[in-house]
Design an enzyme around this catalytic site. Structure first.
Site, PDB file in Angstrom:
ATOM      1  CE  LYS A   1      42.774  34.237  44.790  1.00 39.36           C
ATOM      2  NZ  LYS A   1      41.484  34.969  44.607  1.00 39.36           N
TER       3      LYS A   1
ATOM      4  N   GLY B   1      40.066  46.491  42.064  1.00 38.63           N
ATOM      5  CA  GLY B   1      39.084  46.136  43.080  1.00 38.63           C
ATOM      6  C   GLY B   1      38.741  47.334  43.932  1.00 38.63           C
TER       7      GLY B   1
ATOM      8  CB  THR C   1      39.330  52.476  47.629  1.00 38.61           C
ATOM      9  OG1 THR C   1      39.015  53.006  46.329  1.00 38.61           O
ATOM     10  CG2 THR C   1      40.351  53.376  48.288  1.00 38.61           C
TER      11      THR C   1
ATOM     12  N   GLY D   1      42.688  47.773  47.945  1.00 42.71           N
ATOM     13  CA  GLY D   1      43.857  48.373  47.316  1.00 42.71           C
ATOM     14  C   GLY D   1      44.843  48.903  48.331  1.00 42.71           C
TER      15      GLY D   1
ATOM     16  CD  GLU E   1      39.924  50.400  37.710  1.00 38.14           C
ATOM     17  OE1 GLU E   1      39.282  51.236  38.398  1.00 38.14           O
ATOM     18  OE2 GLU E   1      39.429  49.350  37.294  1.00 38.14           O
TER      19      GLU E   1
ATOM     20  CB  CYS F   1      35.067  50.829  39.206  1.00 37.48           C
ATOM     21  SG  CYS F   1      36.052  50.458  37.740  1.00 37.48           S
TER      22      CYS F   1
ATOM     23  CD  GLU G   1      33.102  51.496  43.766  1.00 35.76           C
ATOM     24  OE1 GLU G   1      33.287  51.676  42.547  1.00 35.76           O
ATOM     25  OE2 GLU G   1      33.933  50.939  44.510  1.00 35.76           O
TER      26      GLU G   1
END
Length: 490
Positions: free
Chosen positions: A185, A239, A241, A244, A261, A295, A394
């Site tokens: 996906k 993607g 955090t 995630g 990750e 990232c 980020e």
């Protein structure tokens, strides 16, 4: 010849070996450098994802895919060759859809990960699937033991838009090589990059129906089905955090394996015995690559307080010489951000830096002459503490925060004062001091004096909120395996 890799009819789903449109019709994909419409991608709905999961489950349970590593290796090499044969068409799609600078498509944006499929094909053939342990006598019973490594089962791969080919293939390659079936996906921003992979797999390889499926959709939440469905054995996600955490929570209901990750706010540490000019120029250059949309890029520059003025001067001069430009131009390093939404996010952090009392030394706006597309100037921010949001969160843009420190121990402390631990750099000349700093920084990868850690045989991943598990290398391959112990009477 294959179907058009720019599928204007929107037939971008690959489910059970067939290319099709989505139940939701189609959605648009665009060019971030111009803001213009490129074409259409299939818009999947829940029933499409359910069909892809069912196909992957059946292919794993009812075919010999998981038990035939030689066949899997052959199929992966076929896929690699098909990608190579169409590399120029793929290159143009990647530049147009992802805003990838042309120069990077010769490396990690395209040609690198295509080449790397060979590593996983070779590994499928050479890996020790069965290993005998020494004979033991538990409770006095003499026993011969064997470790077996077997495929996990159905893998759901959820990928972002920033390096679509690298991340797609870093999941699909080892997962297939290990004997799993896969449902990919991709992000809604780069559906064609994933769709091209599905088209070539369907038309140029012997991969059986259902073994590899591609589901494009405008709705990010379609990917949540992969985490929630009990027929999926592992979710591999790259993607943010925040997302995630959601994937992890959704997967908890079925207690499936999860690979994550996630984000980073990596530190570029310049020691006081380093070549300040060379180190700071490298830090300034690297944060501008692909408009900072990586990232693992180092976005905090830590410099000795005694050399702060010199470091600020060099960093500002380097960044001022880097122009955000057309990704199709071979000279471009800093292309566009992926979307207006991402540009707004980056600009909001620059505004926040000003409100927090920081100084925008270089950049901070939209480049002159770039009225179309989603560009932000390379930006250097000074005068903020490491506790500021701009230094902690980020941003995912060409924004670098410069921070002074006093002594190696404080450099380590500041580098570690982050919820993330993905990557970083250390520059210096004294090997003992370098080793102390490298050992002290809690992060998954570190480059020393420009050393490059990115390679297909090298595991990549992070500490803390940067993720769980490793991608690439043997360690990344083994994320897609289960361990079985079989005991026999000796």
């Amino acid at each position: 010849m294959p179907s058009n890799l720019r599928p204007d009819d929107g037939c971008t789903l690959l489910i059970d070996g067939k290319l099709s449109k989505g139940s939701g019709g189609v959605f648009a994909t665009g060019n971030p450098a111009t803001g213009e419409h490129l074409g259409w991608a299939a818009d999947a709905r829940t029933e499409d994802m359910a069909a892809a999961i069912a196909a992957a489950r059946t292919a794993f349970d009812d075919t010999g895919w998981s038990t035939d590593p030689a066949f899997r290796a052959r199929c992966l090499r076929q896929l690699r060759e098909a990608l190579r044969e169409h590399i120029e068409e793929l290159r143009e799609i990647t530049i147009a859809e992802a805003g990838a600078p042309r120069m990077l498509t010769a490396g990690p944006h395209l040609e690198g990960p295509v080449h790397d499929l060979g590593f996983f094909a070779d590994l499928a053939e050479s890996y020790s699937w069965r290993t005998d342990l020494p004979i033991a006598e538990p409770m006095g019973m003499r026993t011969r033991r064997q470790l077996r490594r077997e495929a996990v089962g159905v893998v759901g791969a959820i990928t972002p838009w920033n390096f679509p080919h690298q991340i797609n293939l870093a999941k699909v390659g080892p997962a297939l090589a290990a004997g799993n079936t896969v449902v990919l996906k991709p992000a809604p921003d780069t559906p064609w990059c994933a769709a091209a992979l599905g088209i070539l797999a369907a038309e140029h390889t012997d991969i059986p129906p259902g073994v590899f499926n591609v589901v494009t959709a405008a709705d990010h939440l379609i990917g949540a089905q992969l985490a929630e469905d009990q027929r999926v054995d592992l979710v591999s996600f790259t993607g943010s955090t925040a997302t995630g955490r959601s994937v992890m929570a959704a997967a908890a209901g079925t207690v499936k394996k999860v690979f994550l990750e996630l984000g980073g706010k990596s530190a570029f540490v310049v020691l006081d015995d380093a070549d300040i000019a060379a180190a700071c120029a490298m830090a300034a250059f690297s944060v501008c690559v692909h408009a900072g949309q990586g990232c693992a890029l180092s976005t905090r520059l830590l410099v000795p307080r005694s050399a702060y003025d010199r470091a600020l001067e060099v960093t500002a001069a380097t960044m001022s010489g880097i122009r955000a430009g057309d990704p199709a131009d071979r000279r471009t390093v800093c292309g566009p951000l992926i979307s207006a939404r991402q540009r707004d996010r980056v600009e909001s952090y620059i505004a926040l830096a000003r409100r927090e009392g920081g100084e925008v030394v270089i950049g901070g706006g939209r480049p002159a002459g770039r009225d179309e597309g989603f560009f932000v100037e390379p930006t250097l921010i000074a005068g903020l503490p490491n506790q500021s949001r701009v230094a902690q969160e980020e941003i995912f843009g060409p924004v670098l925060v410069i921070l002074p420190y006093d002594g190696d121990d404080e450099a380590i402390r500041i580098a570690n004062d982050s919820p993330y631990g993905l990557s970083g750099s250390v520059w210096g000349t004294d090997p003992e001091r370098i080793d102390k700093v490298v050992s002290g920084i809690r992060t998954g990868t570190l480059g020393v004096n420009g050393g490059t850690w990115y390679s297909v045989d090298a595991p990549f991943g992070g500490y803390k909120q940067s993720g769980i598990g490793r991608e690439m290398g043997v360690a990344g391959f083994e994320e897609y395996l289960e361990t079985k112990l079989v005991a026999y009477p000796a």
